[in-house]
Every structure is written in structure tokens, then in C-alpha cells.
Motif scaffolding. Structure first.
Motif, PDB file in Angstrom:
ATOM      1  N   ALA A  90       0.851  -1.163  -0.107  1.00 22.51           N
ATOM      2  CA  ALA A  90      -0.212  -0.015  -0.052  1.00 22.51           C
ATOM      3  C   ALA A  90       0.889   1.214  -0.084  1.00 22.51           C
ATOM      4  CB  ALA A  90      -0.975   0.056   1.227  1.00 22.51           C
ATOM      5  N   GLY A  91       0.404   2.352  -0.590  1.00 26.49           N
ATOM      6  CA  GLY A  91       1.094   3.428  -0.396  1.00 26.49           C
ATOM      7  C   GLY A  91       1.816   3.717  -1.595  1.00 26.49           C
ATOM      8  N   GLY A  92       2.851   4.606  -1.689  1.00 22.62           N
ATOM      9  CA  GLY A  92       3.807   5.097  -2.855  1.00 22.62           C
ATOM     10  C   GLY A  92       4.327   6.418  -2.683  1.00 22.62           C
ATOM     11  N   LYS A  93       4.520   7.037  -3.609  1.00 22.28           N
ATOM     12  CA  LYS A  93       5.049   8.293  -3.671  1.00 22.28           C
ATOM     13  C   LYS A  93       4.063   9.580  -3.503  1.00 22.28           C
ATOM     14  CE  LYS A  93       8.170  11.349  -6.587  1.00 22.28           C
ATOM     15  NZ  LYS A  93       9.117  11.399  -7.955  1.00 22.28           N
ATOM     16  N   GLY A  94       4.416  10.623  -2.965  1.00 19.52           N
ATOM     17  CA  GLY A  94       3.624  11.725  -2.687  1.00 19.52           C
ATOM     18  C   GLY A  94       2.159  11.589  -2.520  1.00 19.52           C
ATOM     19  N   LYS A  95       1.416  11.773  -3.634  1.00 16.80           N
ATOM     20  CA  LYS A  95      -0.233  11.651  -3.363  1.00 16.80           C
ATOM     21  C   LYS A  95      -0.507  10.217  -3.094  1.00 16.80           C
ATOM     22  CE  LYS A  95      -1.382  15.812  -5.953  1.00 16.80           C
ATOM     23  NZ  LYS A  95      -2.129  16.287  -7.025  1.00 16.80           N
ATOM     24  N   ARG A  96       0.160   9.432  -3.745  1.00 16.23           N
ATOM     25  CA  ARG A  96      -0.291   7.808  -3.349  1.00 16.23           C
ATOM     26  C   ARG A  96       0.121   7.462  -1.944  1.00 16.23           C
ATOM     27  NH1 ARG A  96       3.120   7.317  -8.163  1.00 16.23           N
ATOM     28  NH2 ARG A  96       2.090   7.129  -9.964  1.00 16.23           N
ATOM     29  N   SER A  97       1.020   8.150  -1.190  1.00 16.13           N
ATOM     30  CA  SER A  97       1.336   7.561   0.046  1.00 16.13           C
ATOM     31  C   SER A  97      -0.082   7.926   0.992  1.00 16.13           C
ATOM     32  CB  SER A  97       2.257   8.431   0.641  1.00 16.13           C
ATOM     33  OG  SER A  97       2.139   9.940   0.628  1.00 16.13           O
ATOM     34  N   GLY A 136      16.887  17.054   8.595  1.00 15.69           N
ATOM     35  CA  GLY A 136      16.670  17.728   7.297  1.00 15.69           C
ATOM     36  C   GLY A 136      16.306  17.075   5.967  1.00 15.69           C
ATOM     37  N   TYR A 137      15.561  15.853   6.401  1.00 15.63           N
ATOM     38  CA  TYR A 137      14.964  15.151   5.157  1.00 15.63           C
ATOM     39  C   TYR A 137      13.468  15.290   5.226  1.00 15.63           C
ATOM     40  CZ  TYR A 137      19.676  13.552   4.153  1.00 15.63           C
ATOM     41  OH  TYR A 137      20.917  13.546   3.861  1.00 15.63           O
ATOM     42  N   LYS A 138      12.700  15.528   4.357  1.00 18.07           N
ATOM     43  CA  LYS A 138      11.260  15.724   4.090  1.00 18.07           C
ATOM     44  C   LYS A 138      10.962  14.412   3.725  1.00 18.07           C
ATOM     45  CE  LYS A 138       7.482  18.525   2.764  1.00 18.07           C
ATOM     46  NZ  LYS A 138       7.145  19.750   2.034  1.00 18.07           N
ATOM     47  N   LEU A 139       9.957  13.659   4.506  1.00 13.86           N
ATOM     48  CA  LEU A 139       9.228  12.431   3.667  1.00 13.86           C
ATOM     49  C   LEU A 139       8.236  12.709   2.465  1.00 13.86           C
ATOM     50  CD1 LEU A 139       7.989  10.000   6.717  1.00 13.86           C
ATOM     51  CD2 LEU A 139      10.087  10.038   5.259  1.00 13.86           C
ATOM     52  N   TYR A 140       8.663  11.933   1.348  1.00 14.25           N
ATOM     53  CA  TYR A 140       7.601  12.187   0.260  1.00 14.25           C
ATOM     54  C   TYR A 140       7.267  10.615  -0.439  1.00 14.25           C
ATOM     55  CZ  TYR A 140      11.696  11.012  -2.544  1.00 14.25           C
ATOM     56  OH  TYR A 140      12.909  10.574  -3.122  1.00 14.25           O
ATOM     57  N   HIS A 141       7.935   9.684   0.405  1.00 20.24           N
ATOM     58  CA  HIS A 141       7.772   8.319  -0.216  1.00 20.24           C
ATOM     59  C   HIS A 141       7.291   7.243   1.089  1.00 20.24           C
ATOM     60  CE1 HIS A 141       8.865   4.352  -1.758  1.00 20.24           C
ATOM     61  NE2 HIS A 141       7.989   4.754  -2.786  1.00 20.24           N
ATOM     62  N   HIS A 142       6.236   6.557   0.876  1.00 16.50           N
ATOM     63  CA  HIS A 142       6.012   5.502   1.914  1.00 16.50           C
ATOM     64  C   HIS A 142       5.192   4.363   1.525  1.00 16.50           C
ATOM     65  CE1 HIS A 142       4.015   4.474   6.134  1.00 16.50           C
ATOM     66  NE2 HIS A 142       3.267   4.073   5.560  1.00 16.50           N
ATOM     67  N   VAL A 143       5.917   3.239   1.494  1.00 19.78           N
ATOM     68  CA  VAL A 143       5.087   2.013   1.156  1.00 19.78           C
ATOM     69  C   VAL A 143       5.233   1.032   2.268  1.00 19.78           C
ATOM     70  CG1 VAL A 143       5.387  -0.099  -0.393  1.00 19.78           C
ATOM     71  CG2 VAL A 143       5.958   2.429  -1.329  1.00 19.78           C
ATOM     72  N   PHE A 144       3.873   0.461   2.452  1.00 20.59           N
ATOM     73  CA  PHE A 144       3.497  -0.453   3.610  1.00 20.59           C
ATOM     74  C   PHE A 144       3.229  -1.912   2.976  1.00 20.59           C
ATOM     75  CE2 PHE A 144       2.418  -0.385   8.039  1.00 20.59           C
ATOM     76  CZ  PHE A 144       2.044  -1.569   8.420  1.00 20.59           C
ATOM     77  N   PHE A 145       4.187  -2.972   3.318  1.00 20.83           N
ATOM     78  CA  PHE A 145       4.043  -4.279   2.864  1.00 20.83           C
ATOM     79  C   PHE A 145       3.378  -5.017   3.885  1.00 20.83           C
ATOM     80  CE2 PHE A 145       7.678  -2.341   0.403  1.00 20.83           C
ATOM     81  CZ  PHE A 145       7.243  -2.702  -0.725  1.00 20.83           C
TER      82      PHE A 145
END
Length: 382
Positions: A90-97, A136-145
Motif C-alpha cells: 500500500a502507498g507510494g510516492k507523494g499523493k499515492r502515500s 533535514g529530510y522531508k518524507l515524500y514516499h511511504h510504502v507499507f508491505f
């Protein structure tokens, strides 16, 4: 032995002819892996930055690009939804997350699991890597297996917009979400990182929850006082618990961003009576600026401080796997379509055969295990 893998921001895209081959090869690798180690074994490997990067290199992605995360996980997700091997993503990059909760509900229904726990975990993992750990890193990608047995793993990535480099966070069912919970972090080590999930931050976590429960008014007053003190002003009566330069400490925090308290979030945390740091992190509206402000007050007023050590994991760089079919951007050489198709054909036959006949592949891996690639070939991709 460990090493650091930097992931610079790259442009460009994967051409359709290569993307289709990547999907076929990924499907075969994932099938063979599940046959050999089960679905949990697949999740364990996805949460290993070395294995994940090796897969990325094998299918022909750039060996050093931030896109190695987004493209490879996107391909894996598509393959897992198309194939029935007992794992979904589930999830992905940007809006997909943002669709992660909705897709987790779909997976939970498919595997007869309770979606609520996974959705909570997804939010908590994202909160930890965007709020509890700041470098200093901004999250933009989240994938949940998630697999059919209920095991899970998470891959998420953040971008340092100033340095144009990324870091990847790997998760696999930690025993404790607020004490060194990552399976690994792949990226460039920063000199300072606000790390409130270090084992050195246990006193910090407890004290922070205590002062939040006491109310936000006193915290706000203390924060204003610190900012005034940093300008060189001193009240008639002033006490600080240890010898520290307020201006230096304030600059350290401000290097990570603004210091602003979200009173609404803090008041809600007090009203619901959060009992631990994990519950506190899940409070809606609690962002990085609020945690920075709270941490500054804790350090200067209460003499309780978080860890400032960046927990990046130094891992082996599996560049040699780029020699399987080549690299999208011609490093170490252009992708050879004929070789790629021959590899896919060979693995297709291997999947169809009796597992006992796969001994041949294991013997081949022994021959290549100690092979060292020419260092001159390892150049940054354009």
C-alpha cells in the motif's frame, strides 16, 4: 562491515521497453524468493537496504539514484497486486502515500486481518521519520508491505531539498517503536540529527510527556524566555541548570527549521491524557516545529536532552549487481536487451522446474560471491 550509500536526486524516466522487463524480472525474483524463504522472508529482505539496493541494481535501475526507491517499490507493488504470492503493498510516492489507509483496508479484507492496527502503525512510522527523528529530510514516499500471515515491513524515503540527496528508512516489526525502532537507514550521515527515539532519549521521552500533561502555558512562556535570553537579555533573577550557551543551542534547533508550538495539539494531548511517547507522537497536529520547540525547552530549562546522533546505518554498497543487465543511465554499461530477455527466459524455466533443480543456481552464486567489480566502472550516473 558497513558502508554509506548516498542517493542523489536524478531526473529522467524509465523507458517503456525497460519498465516491462523490470516488472517481469521482479516478478520472477519475488516468486523464487517466496518459494525459498516464504512471505516473511521476502519482507525481511525488503527491509534490508543492501538486499533492496541489490534488487534495484539487478533489474537495471540507477545504482545511486533516489529514484531507485520510488521506481523499484512502484514496480514491486504492481507485481504484488498482479501476482498471488501472499504479499501486497500500500502507498507510494507523494499523493499515492495518502491512499495508504484505504489500500491497507483492502489488503486486510483480502487476508482477513484487522486494518486498524496497520493503519495506526503506518501513521506512527511516518510520524517517527518526520517528527521524532529530524535531520533535514522531508518524507515524500511511504510504502507499507503486508503478507497473508499479518507480518509487515515499511520502506519510506525523505529528501534533503538543499543538498538534493535522499535517505531511505527500512522498518520490520520492531519490538519498540520509540527506542531505536529502525531495521536500517540508508543514506548520508548528518553531523547533527534530533533523534528522540534513541535509547539515550528515554528520560527525555518521559519528561516531555510529563510537561505536556502539565499544560502548554508554561512551555510557551519558557520558549519566549529562551528566545529573549539568546539575544543577550538577562532577567534580574535567572537560573539555568547547566553551563550552556542559549544562542548556540537555539541556532542548533533553528538549523532544522522553525520553532512554533501547536497549542491545539498540546492541549488535546493533555485532555486525552497521553500515557507515553508513542501515544504523544500520534496526536494530530503534532509536527516537527512543535517537537523542536519542546525539545529546546527540555534541554535548557529541565536539563533533559535528546540524542543528537544521526542513526544512519552504514551498509555494504551492492554495486556489483549492476553488472547483471546494466544500468538505465549506462552505468556500468547500457542495458542489453538480449541479455535481459535471456535472463528472464532462464528464470521462467527455473520457476517451472522442481525446486530441487535450483541447486544449480546456488552453485553459480558461490562462484560469483567473491567477485570484485572494477572500481573505475563505479561512476556517478548522469
Amino acid at each position: 562491515m558497513r558502508n554509506v550509500a548516498e542517493l542523489p536526486l536524478h531526473g529522467g524516466h524509465v523507458p517503456p521497453w525497460l519498465a516491462e522487463r523490470m516488472k517481469k524480472l521482479s516478478s520472477l525474483v519475488l516468486r523464487l524468493l517466496v518459494d525459498e524463504y516464504g512471505t516473511k522472508g521476502l519482507l525481511e529482505r525488503l527491509s534490508d537496504p543492501v538486499w533492496f539496493q541489490a534488487l534495484n541494481n539487478v533489474i537495471g535501475m540507477d545504482w545511486d539514484s533516489s529514484g531507485s526507491t520510488t521506481v523499484t517499490t512502484g514496480i514491486i507493488k504492481e507485481v504484488l497486486w498482479r501476482e498471488e504470492i501472499g504479499v501486497k503493498a500500500a502507498g507510494g510516492k507523494g499523493k499515492r502515500s495518502r491512499k495508504t489507509p484505504e489500500e491497507l483496508r483492502e489488503i486486510a479484507k483480502l487476508y482477513d486481518l484487522d486494518a486498524k492496527d496497520y493503519i495506526r502503525t503506518s501513521k506512527l512510522v511516518a510520524k517517527i521519520d518526520s517528527v521524532a527523528l529530524q535531520s533535514g529530510y522531508k518524507l515524500y514516499h511511504h510504502v507499507f508491505f503486508v503478507d497473508e500471515e499479518g507480518n509487515w515491513a515499511v520502506l519510506q524515503q525523505g529528501m534533503n531539498e538543499v543538498k538534493k540527496v535522499a535517505r531511505r528508512y527500512h522498518w520490520f516489526e520492531p519490538d519498540n517503536f520509540t527506542v531505536e525502532p529502525h531495521k536500517a537507514i540508508s543514506g548520508f550521515r548528518e553531523e547533527l540529527a534530533l533523534n528522540t527515539v534513541s535509547k539515550e532519549s528515554l528520560e527525555y521521552q518521559k519528561t516531555l510527556v510529563d510537561i505536556v500533561l502539565d499544560g502548554s502555558n508554561s512551555i510557551e512562556r519558557e520558549l519566549k524566555s529562551i528566545k529573549v535570553l539568546s539575544l543577550g537579555y538577562r532577567p534580574l533573577v535567572y537560573y539555568k541548570p547547566r553551563d550552556i550557551n542559549e544562542k548556540t543551542l537555539l541556532r542548533r534547533y533553528e538549523s532544522l527549521g522553525r520553532l512554533e508550538l501547536n497549542r491545539k495539539a498540546l492541549e488535546f494531548a493533555r485532555e486525552v491524557g497521553v500515557s507515553n511517547y508513542e501515544e504523544f507522537l500520534l496526536i494530530k497536529g503534532l509536527g516537527p516545529s512543535t517537537l523542536r520547540a519542546l525539545s529546546l525547552v527540555l534541554e535548557l530549562v529541565y536539563d533533559v536532552h535528546p540524542s543528537w546522533k544521526d542513526p544512519v546505518t552504514h551498509r555494504i554498497d551492492p554495486f556489483k549487481f549492476s553488472y547483471a543487465v546494466g544500468g538505465k543511465d549506462r552505468v556500468p554499461f547500457p542495458v542489453e536487451r538480449k541479455t535481459y530477455d535471456e535472463l528472464i527466459s532462464f528464470l521462467e524455466r527455473l520457476v517451472e522446474k522442481n525446486p530441487k533443480e535450483r541447486v544449480l543456481v546456488r552453485n553459480v552464486t558461490r562462484l560469483t560471491r567473491d567477485w570484485k567489480f572494477p572500481e573505475k566502472d563505479k561512476i556517478p550516473t548522469p
